[in-house]
Scaffold this motif. Structure first.
Motif, short mmCIF file in Angstrom:
data_model
loop_
_atom_site.label_atom_id
_atom_site.label_comp_id
_atom_site.label_asym_id
_atom_site.label_seq_id
_atom_site.Cartn_x
_atom_site.Cartn_y
_atom_site.Cartn_z
N SER A 118 3.30 -6.47 -0.32
CA SER A 118 2.63 -5.19 -0.06
C SER A 118 3.64 -4.16 0.42
O SER A 118 4.68 -4.52 0.98
N SER A 119 3.36 -2.90 0.15
CA SER A 119 4.24 -1.84 0.65
C SER A 119 3.44 -0.56 0.83
O SER A 119 2.41 -0.36 0.18
N LEU A 120 3.94 0.27 1.74
CA LEU A 120 3.25 1.53 2.02
C LEU A 120 4.29 2.56 2.43
O LEU A 120 5.09 2.31 3.33
N LEU A 122 4.96 6.79 3.26
CA LEU A 122 4.41 8.13 3.48
C LEU A 122 5.42 9.14 2.94
O LEU A 122 6.61 9.06 3.26
N LEU A 123 4.96 10.07 2.11
CA LEU A 123 5.85 11.08 1.54
C LEU A 123 5.48 12.45 2.08
O LEU A 123 4.34 12.89 1.94
N PHE A 124 6.47 13.10 2.72
CA PHE A 124 6.22 14.42 3.28
C PHE A 124 6.46 15.49 2.22
O PHE A 124 7.19 15.24 1.25
N ALA A 157 -1.53 2.42 -5.74
CA ALA A 157 -2.18 3.73 -5.73
C ALA A 157 -1.21 4.73 -5.14
O ALA A 157 -0.46 4.42 -4.21
N TYR A 158 -1.23 5.92 -5.70
CA TYR A 158 -0.42 7.00 -5.17
C TYR A 158 -1.35 8.20 -5.03
O TYR A 158 -1.93 8.64 -6.03
N GLY A 159 -1.53 8.66 -3.82
CA GLY A 159 -2.47 9.77 -3.66
C GLY A 159 -2.33 10.42 -2.30
O GLY A 159 -1.64 9.91 -1.41
N LEU A 311 0.47 9.10 0.11
CA LEU A 311 0.71 7.69 0.43
C LEU A 311 0.97 6.94 -0.86
O LEU A 311 0.24 7.12 -1.85
N ASN A 312 2.01 6.14 -0.84
CA ASN A 312 2.29 5.25 -1.98
C ASN A 312 1.97 3.83 -1.54
O ASN A 312 2.65 3.26 -0.69
N PHE A 313 0.94 3.27 -2.12
CA PHE A 313 0.35 2.00 -1.67
C PHE A 313 0.51 0.94 -2.76
O PHE A 313 0.23 1.20 -3.93
N THR A 314 0.97 -0.25 -2.38
CA THR A 314 0.88 -1.38 -3.33
C THR A 314 0.43 -2.62 -2.57
O THR A 314 0.79 -2.84 -1.41
N TYR A 315 -0.41 -3.39 -3.23
CA TYR A 315 -0.78 -4.70 -2.69
C TYR A 315 -0.85 -5.69 -3.85
O TYR A 315 -1.47 -5.42 -4.87
C1 LIG Z 1 5.61 3.74 -5.13
O1 LIG Z 1 6.13 2.51 -4.70
C2 LIG Z 1 6.46 1.66 -5.77
C3 LIG Z 1 6.84 0.30 -5.18
O2 LIG Z 1 7.75 0.43 -4.14
C4 LIG Z 1 7.58 2.28 -6.58
O3 LIG Z 1 7.92 1.43 -7.65
C5 LIG Z 1 7.10 3.62 -7.11
O4 LIG Z 1 8.14 4.26 -7.77
C6 LIG Z 1 6.62 4.49 -5.97
N1 LIG Z 1 6.01 5.69 -6.52
C7 LIG Z 1 6.25 6.90 -6.06
C8 LIG Z 1 5.54 8.01 -6.74
O5 LIG Z 1 7.01 7.09 -5.15
#
Ligand SMILES: *[C@@H]1O[C@H](CO)[C@@H](O)[C@H](O)[C@H]1NC(C)=O
Ligand SMILES: *[C@@H]1O[C@H](CO)[C@@H](O)[C@H](O)[C@H]1NC(C)=O
Ligand SMILES: *[C@@H]1O[C@H](CO)[C@@H](O)[C@H](O)[C@H]1NC(C)=O
Ligand SMILES: *[C@@H]1O[C@H](CO)[C@@H](O)[C@H](O)[C@H]1NC(C)=O
Length: 699
Positions: A118-120, A122-124, A157-159, A311-315
């Motif tokens: 999993s990863s999360l 936060l993008l400003f 998810a990216y949102g 937020l860039n979310f993966t699970y």
């Molecule tokens: C979101 O995180 C995933 C996994 O770390 C990465 O592959 C992807 O490029 C990221 N997406 C964005 C829009 O940052």
């Protein structure tokens, strides 16, 4: 898995109540529910011999043994389906065996779920990336499972980040009213409204949210609360039947399976991470109603988003078939071996499980020790006592549910009661839940057990002083192993624990150290829980006439009818229920008289013995009358029409779940009224069945 009882995370009985006015009405009824009749009537003055065994049971407790058992049980994390979990199971088995108790294992092959990645982030808006920690400090090197939601679908998810408050329908309405569009966002939800994780995630999916983060407010900012997001209970592949190795299993893609899992992925996060996200939000102003209830930092949180942070979310997780192990110790009854008194606790834990559930396991092991001691002194119970150590409760009561499904016929005809302890000790203060025919017995027993925190006070005095009267919660909630026994099989049930605040709930900090420092430093609360648990069991196993009082049930049903009447404001007649309750009350009165006579009857001749047995059968089977083969609408596995989970998150009462849902239904008024009427009739018929079982006569 039990939810802590705090202001934030409402009482378990209140779990399914949303409307404040009804909450007030309902809790008032409970808090000031003084007993209308002398409780001693139902509890036998036993012969001196059984009395002395009960005294021996109490006097041979020692906090040292509880501490030693808990130490051993919590040496390492023991998540269901993993090798350390099997070694904990074998420890419990060898403990029972060393006491020379008849012991057996019942294994099931069930679908469990584990995280792989999993990863999360936060993008400003200024393009700064902030990776957010998903695990707890100092857990990387040991075997603690990464925080996750069991059965969450895998997904990315990216949102835009958005705060959804508790994720209730009313919260989405408030957001919509403030012009907030949540579709495609990654939502942050705080836990604590009483909604299950499944309801939170499903609601979010229904509103187009693409992934959900959940956090819990509490003193433990770095802790992350694991949990299951499965709907309902039991192995998802074997709904209604036992998940035995080689038996029928549904396909993973079967709609009956997939509907149990939410449509969007979710992850739990710590309060610290949640606060970081909240502080980054702009957009709509936090609705005023939401501001209250923030324990800390609420004043700093001003806006709910969405964004500008993303937020860039993966699970990623895997669902896999795993063998689970229930362990039983059986003490066969001498006179009525075919009547069962069951004591159960789950053994599997998200992490170390010092509170949840192994404080209860330590109590179960100590009860086993003392019952074995009584046996060496010459005691055997009249009825059979079964100690049950369940597996995979955290995933959704899987071990107990599969076993109840497998043994439904024998349990339905022979189980006297199921007595559950999950978290035995998480702090001061006794909490008791039960089906109402057990109220008197609980009251009597708490008078015999010492309060763990005060000198020269019995538990009853402290418990009633703290609650300004007798407070016994009911069991509509579905957060521990009593659920299959009560809601599916209609077996009278009890649930006991100490302590209201449990900030380390499902986190890596639920360890032996936390227990020693906070939960129960002297292990005297463990002693007290085991005292009540064991004494209740001894009465149920040994009293010649079962210590059940159905007048309590009648009183409780009447209170429910009145609350319902107030809620419906007289718009629909409750006459069918009122008439059924009258019938039930008459049966309860007659039975009470009969029980008094038979308790005084010292004859041992065959006809006396049979008369007692006939009465006991009726007392045992009355609860089964509340079971309806069709079950609750949309969740047929739940068959109890008085107590059970709501199906609609907007339901307003914590009893008569079928009626509660019908009231909350959002169809046209005519259909709604018709459904409510039908559900009223069903409850009335259930109460009539109970009355008929209690009276024991054919029509
Ligand atoms: C979101 O995180 C995933 C996994 O770390 C990465 O592959 C992807 O490029 C990221 N997406 C964005 C829009 O940052
Ligand atoms: C249940 O599992 C245990 C542990 O793996 C094993 O020793 C035992 O033989 C199994 N019991 C049955 C009946 O399969
Ligand atoms: C970007 O914004 C964040 C949050 O306001 C701030 O902490 C960070 O220092 C900023 N980074 C740069 C490179 O300006
Ligand atoms: C047991 O209780 C006694 C008296 O309350 C206390 O002194 C002792 O430390 C306790 N033992 C443990 C293991 O907690």
């Amino acid at each position: 898995m039990k939810m802590p009882f705090t202001g934030k995370q409402p009482s378990c009985t209140l779990l399914f109540i949303l409307t404040l006015s009804v909450v007030t009405l309902y809790t008032t009824l409970h808090r000031h529910h003084h007993h209308p009749h002398p409780p001693s009537a139902a509890v036998a003055k036993n012969n001196p011999n059984t009395l002395s065994y009960r005294n021996t049971f109490l006097s041979t407790a020692s906090n040292h043994t509880f501490a030693a058992y808990l130490r051993r049980l919590t040496l390492h994390p023991h998540l269901a389906g993993t090798p350390p979990s099997l070694s904990t199971a074998l420890y419990v088995q060898s403990h029972f065996q060393s006491l020379k108790l008849t012991t057996h294992l019942t294994n099931f092959s069930t679908l469990l779920s584990y995280p792989t990645h999993s990863s999360l982030t936060l993008l400003f808006p200024n393009a700064t990336l902030l990776p957010l920690p998903l695990s707890e400090p100092n857990t990387a090197q040991n075997d603690v499972v990464a925080p996750y939601h069991a059965y969450s679908p895998s997904g990315a998810a990216y949102g835009a980040a958005v705060f959804l408050n508790y994720g209730r329908e009313e919260d989405y309405r408030a957001l919509a009213a403030h012009g907030v569009e949540v579709k495609g966002c990654v939502g942050l939800v705080r836990r604590g409204s009483g909604m299950s994780r499944h309801e939170v995630a499903s609601n979010a999916a229904a509103h187009g949210v693409s992934a959900v983060l959940m956090y819990t407010e509490g003193e433990c900012k770095e802790g992350v609360e694991r949990g299951t997001v499965m709907k309902g209970v039991g192995d998802p592949l074997t709904p209604g039947w036992a998940g035995i190795e080689g038996g029928e299993k549904l396909d993973l893609n079967d709609p009956r399976v997939t509907e149990k899992f939410p449509g969007v992925p979710s992850l739990p996060v710590s309060e610290a991470v949640a606060e970081g996200i909240l502080r980054s939000l702009e957009g709509a102003v936090l609705p005023l109603e939401w501001r209250e209830g923030f324990k800390s930092g609420g004043s700093k949180i001003r806006r709910v988003g969405p964004g500008p942070t993303m937020l860039n979310f993966t699970y990623e997780g895997e669902k896999k078939m795993s063998t689970i192990h229930n362990i039983f110790a059986v003490i066969k009854g001498s006179k009525e071996p075919d009547r069962f008194v069951l004591l159960g606790n789950h053994r599997d834990a998200w992490t170390y499980g010092a509170v949840d559930p192994n404080s209860g396991t330590a109590a179960l092991l100590d009860i086993a020790r003392r019952l074995a001691l009584l046996m060496r002194l010459g005691w055997t119970p009249r009825r059979t006592i079964i100690l049950c150590s369940w597996d995979a409760e955290e995933f959704g009561m899987i071990g107990s549910t599969e076993w109840v499904e497998q043994n439904l016929m024998n349990l339905g005809s022979k189980a006297v009661a199921y007595l559950n302890v999950d978290c035995a000790a998480q702090g001061p203060g006794l909490f008791v839940s039960a089906t109402p025919q057990l109220d008197d017995l609980l009251i009597e027993v708490t008078k015999k057990v010492k309060d763990p925190d005060l000198e020269n006070v019995n538990l009853y005095e402290q418990w009633t002083a703290a609650n300004k009267g007798v407070k016994i919660e009911r069991l509509s909630r579905v957060d521990s192993d009593f659920a299959p026994f009560l809601h599916h099989a209609g077996i009278p049930s009890i649930d006991l624990y100490f302590g209201s605040e449990f900030p380390v709930y499902h986190t890596a900090f639920d360890s032996y150290d936390w227990m020693m420092n906070f939960g129960d430093p002297l292990f005297q609360r463990h002693v007290a829980v085991a005292g009540i648990w064991g004494l209740v069991a001894l009465h149920l196993a040994d009293d010649p006439i079962l210590p059940f009082n159905y007048l309590s049930y009648a009183t409780q049903l009447l209170e429910y009818k009145n609350v319902l009447d107030a809620l419906l404001e007289g718009s629909i007649s409750l006459q069918p229920i009122a008439a059924a309750i009258e019938e039930f009350t008459m049966a309860a009165n007659e039975t009470d008289e009969e029980a008094k006579k038979l308790r005084a009857d010292q004859n041992r001749d065959e006809s006396s013995v049979l008369r007692k047995r006939m009465l006991n059968d009726r007392l045992m089977l009355t609860e089964r009358g509340f079971i309806d083969s069709e079950g609750l609408p949309g969740r047929q596995w739940f068959k109890h029409l008085i107590y059970g989970p709501r199906g609609d998150t907007e339901s307003k009462i914590a009893f008569f779940p079928g009626i509660a849902d019908a009231i909350a239904q959002r169809t046209n008024e005519e259909d709604r009224q018709a459904t409510i009427r039908h559900e009223i009739w069903r409850v009335a018929r259930a109460i009539q069945r109970g009355a008929a079982a209690l009276r024991g006569e054919l029509s």
